[in-house]
Design a protein around this motif. Structure first.
Motif, PDB file in Angstrom:
ATOM      1  N   LYS A   3       0.657  -1.486   0.282  1.00 21.28           N
ATOM      2  CA  LYS A   3      -0.030   0.421  -0.622  1.00 21.28           C
ATOM      3  C   LYS A   3       0.826   1.476  -0.388  1.00 21.28           C
ATOM      4  O   LYS A   3       2.088   1.067   1.051  1.00 21.28           O
ATOM      5  N   LYS A  98      -0.285   5.851   9.053  1.00 14.11           N
ATOM      6  CA  LYS A  98      -0.223   4.988  10.009  1.00 14.11           C
ATOM      7  C   LYS A  98      -1.076   4.572  10.340  1.00 14.11           C
ATOM      8  O   LYS A  98      -1.304   3.328  10.549  1.00 14.11           O
ATOM      9  N   GLU A  99      -2.834   4.941  10.584  1.00 16.43           N
ATOM     10  CA  GLU A  99      -3.881   4.536  10.678  1.00 16.43           C
ATOM     11  C   GLU A  99      -4.069   3.832   8.798  1.00 16.43           C
ATOM     12  O   GLU A  99      -4.528   2.270   8.978  1.00 16.43           O
ATOM     13  N   GLU A 100      -4.012   3.257   7.661  1.00 16.61           N
ATOM     14  CA  GLU A 100      -3.760   2.823   6.839  1.00 16.61           C
ATOM     15  C   GLU A 100      -2.739   1.943   6.918  1.00 16.61           C
ATOM     16  O   GLU A 100      -2.959   1.111   5.583  1.00 16.61           O
ATOM     17  N   GLN A 101      -1.551   2.032   7.682  1.00 17.07           N
ATOM     18  CA  GLN A 101      -0.694   1.223   6.924  1.00 17.07           C
ATOM     19  C   GLN A 101       0.215   1.104   6.062  1.00 17.07           C
ATOM     20  O   GLN A 101      -0.010  -0.297   5.235  1.00 17.07           O
ATOM     21  N   ASP A 103       3.468   1.106   3.009  1.00 15.58           N
ATOM     22  CA  ASP A 103       4.255   0.519   3.132  1.00 15.58           C
ATOM     23  C   ASP A 103       5.194   2.024   2.852  1.00 15.58           C
ATOM     24  O   ASP A 103       6.452   1.865   2.445  1.00 15.58           O
ATOM     25  N   SER A 131       8.029  10.930   9.750  1.00 14.49           N
ATOM     26  CA  SER A 131       7.109  10.129   9.320  1.00 14.49           C
ATOM     27  C   SER A 131       8.195   8.506   9.652  1.00 14.49           C
ATOM     28  O   SER A 131       9.336   9.103   9.720  1.00 14.49           O
ATOM     29  N   ILE A 133       7.484   5.967   8.368  1.00 14.34           N
ATOM     30  CA  ILE A 133       7.346   5.413   7.667  1.00 14.34           C
ATOM     31  C   ILE A 133       7.943   5.882   6.350  1.00 14.34           C
ATOM     32  O   ILE A 133       8.246   7.278   6.685  1.00 14.34           O
TER      33      ILE A 133
END
Length: 140
Positions: A3, A98-101, A103, A131, A133
């Protein structure tokens, strides 16, 4: 890669980031993308003209969503979701990621504002520093 979050403000720099997002989706056929537009009301004298600001932001949001669905990602509609939020841009982008996890977060190096065009965009810089991520900042 499962994602991707692509944050856009509809600017020319975002257009380049959209192309990069599309390349990632083509490289990973099972990956999906969230295209996020954040309304940042602190950029306006909101207390003075809230209805005008709201209508303007609704128009921009619709334009970006239509552009995403009908032009930028028309061949990948089933793998791309449009999302609109209101808040501080870089914080909201990081929270949604973060909520949607996701990549990977992809953003353009600059935005619509004059300051963003003069230096590395404040939103891109804010996302990069906040972030946990990975962040890809796409230059023009």
């Amino acid at each position: 890669m499962n994602k991707i979050l692509f944050a856009t403000d509809g600017s020319e720099y975002s257009e380049h980031a959209a192309k990069m997002t599309k390349k990632f989706l083509e490289a990973w056929p099972k990956a999906t993308a969230i295209v996020l537009y954040v309304t940042v009301k602190e950029n306006y004298a909101y207390d003075l003209v809230p209805n005008v600001v709201d209508r303007y932001e609704e128009t921009i949001t619709r334009q970006i969503e239509n552009d995403v669905k009908n032009r930028l990602f028309s061949s990948l509609k089933d793998r791309v979701q449009f999302m609109h939020r209101t808040g501080h841009a870089s914080i909201t982008i990081c929270n949604v990621a973060k909520e949607e996890q996701v990549d990977l977060i992809i953003v353009g190096s600059h935005g619509r504002g004059f300051i963003d065009r003069a230096f590395l965009g404040s939103v891109a810089q804010g996302v990069m520093h906040r972030s946990s991520i990975p962040v890809l900042i796409v230059k023009k």
